[in-house]
Write an enzyme that holds these catalytic residues in place. Structure first.
Site, mmCIF file in Angstrom:
data_model
loop_
_atom_site.group_PDB
_atom_site.id
_atom_site.type_symbol
_atom_site.label_atom_id
_atom_site.label_comp_id
_atom_site.label_asym_id
_atom_site.label_seq_id
_atom_site.Cartn_x
_atom_site.Cartn_y
_atom_site.Cartn_z
ATOM 1 N N TRP A 19 0.871 -1.175 0.000
ATOM 2 C CA TRP A 19 0.000 0.000 0.000
ATOM 3 C C TRP A 19 0.909 1.227 0.000
ATOM 4 C CZ3 TRP A 19 -5.314 0.240 -0.214
ATOM 5 C CH2 TRP A 19 -5.891 1.496 0.018
ATOM 6 N N HIS A 49 -0.615 -5.824 6.522
ATOM 7 C CA HIS A 49 -1.593 -5.784 5.423
ATOM 8 C C HIS A 49 -0.925 -6.068 4.076
ATOM 9 C CE1 HIS A 49 -4.774 -4.213 8.041
ATOM 10 N NE2 HIS A 49 -3.748 -3.682 8.685
ATOM 11 N N HIS A 53 -4.534 -10.796 2.959
ATOM 12 C CA HIS A 53 -4.562 -10.529 4.395
ATOM 13 C C HIS A 53 -5.983 -10.265 4.882
ATOM 14 C CE1 HIS A 53 -4.556 -6.459 2.640
ATOM 15 N NE2 HIS A 53 -5.221 -6.116 3.725
ATOM 16 N N ASP A 55 -8.306 -7.869 7.635
ATOM 17 C CA ASP A 55 -8.342 -6.672 8.480
ATOM 18 C C ASP A 55 -9.050 -7.032 9.781
ATOM 19 O OD1 ASP A 55 -7.258 -5.202 6.432
ATOM 20 O OD2 ASP A 55 -9.072 -4.037 6.004
ATOM 21 N N HIS A 59 -8.039 -2.173 12.968
ATOM 22 C CA HIS A 59 -7.359 -1.472 11.872
ATOM 23 C C HIS A 59 -7.991 -0.113 11.607
ATOM 24 C CE1 HIS A 59 -5.314 -0.719 8.146
ATOM 25 N NE2 HIS A 59 -6.338 -1.023 7.371
ATOM 26 N N HIS A 160 -15.547 -0.111 5.112
ATOM 27 C CA HIS A 160 -15.023 -0.815 6.284
ATOM 28 C C HIS A 160 -15.991 -0.695 7.464
ATOM 29 C CE1 HIS A 160 -11.052 -0.704 4.247
ATOM 30 N NE2 HIS A 160 -10.673 -1.641 5.107
ATOM 31 N N GLU A 172 -8.799 -9.355 2.112
ATOM 32 C CA GLU A 172 -8.415 -8.557 0.948
ATOM 33 C C GLU A 172 -7.247 -9.188 0.187
ATOM 34 O OE1 GLU A 172 -9.743 -4.174 2.704
ATOM 35 O OE2 GLU A 172 -7.731 -4.931 3.155
#
EC number: 3.5.1.9
Length: 210
Positions: A19, A49, A53, A55, A59, A160, A172
């Site tokens: 990310w 992440h 992975h 969440d 998070h 989320h 994800e």
């Protein structure tokens, strides 16, 4: 009758895209067998992440549960793969006509993350109204083949929060390129990392009824 197990995980390797701004993944042999006399020992640096992975709610919510507190049964069991390729976003109206077959896990094939080594300029996101639909159908886990259920630039993380408000956990960066729409058994267990906000997983599926 069930099919063979299919790995739907991204392979963690040096060069996999993180990310933007997050910790890159690195692996190296920190101690070689030639030096220790008996074993090779690796060293890994990673974000929680990275790659495929989950969440944990912590998070995106300071009061949310952490990885070691997650119910592991959510990550094992019947799942339905639904092909939503070509959509910019997915919400209630896109899924209401689909039969989930009683599955408590929904995996969305968006085909909008073609290369794990390149962070996508854009990808399919989820709209907040998906949360109530999933709760109505008894869904406890949503999986996506994208880096996030929200856009890269979102600060409010509406999807989320909508999922969490409807008791739906998040998986994800799964890989569904070779997976057809249908019913599967899923295993995608997080590591028991105390206090963590997320965890890489080894996610696998096998077709049910074939």
């Amino acid at each position: 009758m069930t099919g063979k197990w299919i790995d739907i995980s991204q392979t963690l390797h040096n060069g996999i895209a993180e990310w933007p701004g997050d910790t890159p993944f690195t692996y190296e042999v920190a101690f070689a067998k030639a030096d220790t006399g008996s074993v090779n020992i690796g060293k890994m640096t990673t974000s929680t992440h990275m790659g495929t992975h989950i969440d944990a709610p912590f998070h995106y919510d300071d009061a949310g549960i952490k990885v070691h507190e997650l119910p592991i049964d959510v990550y094992i069991g019947k799942a339905v793969v639904i092909d939503v390729s070509g959509l910019d976003s997915v919400g209630y109206s896109n899924l209401e006509a689909h039969d989930f077959g009683g599955a408590e896990r929904v995996l969305l094939k968006t085909s909008s993350r073609p290369n794990a080594d390149v962070f996508p300029q854009s990808y399919t996101v989820l709209r907040p109204d998906i949360g109530p639909l999933l709760k109505e159908r008894g869904v406890k886990l949503i999986g996506v083949d994208t880096p996030s259920v929200d856009s890269e630039h979102s600060k409010t993380l509406d999807a989320h929060h909508a999922l969490y408000a409807n008791d739906v956990l998040i998986l994800e960066n799964i890989v569904l390129d070779e997976v057809e729409q249908g019913e599967y058994e899923l295993i995608a267990l997080p590591l028991p990392i105390a206090g963590a906000d997320g965890s890489p997983v080894r996610a696998v599926v096998r077709r049910l009824g074939k």
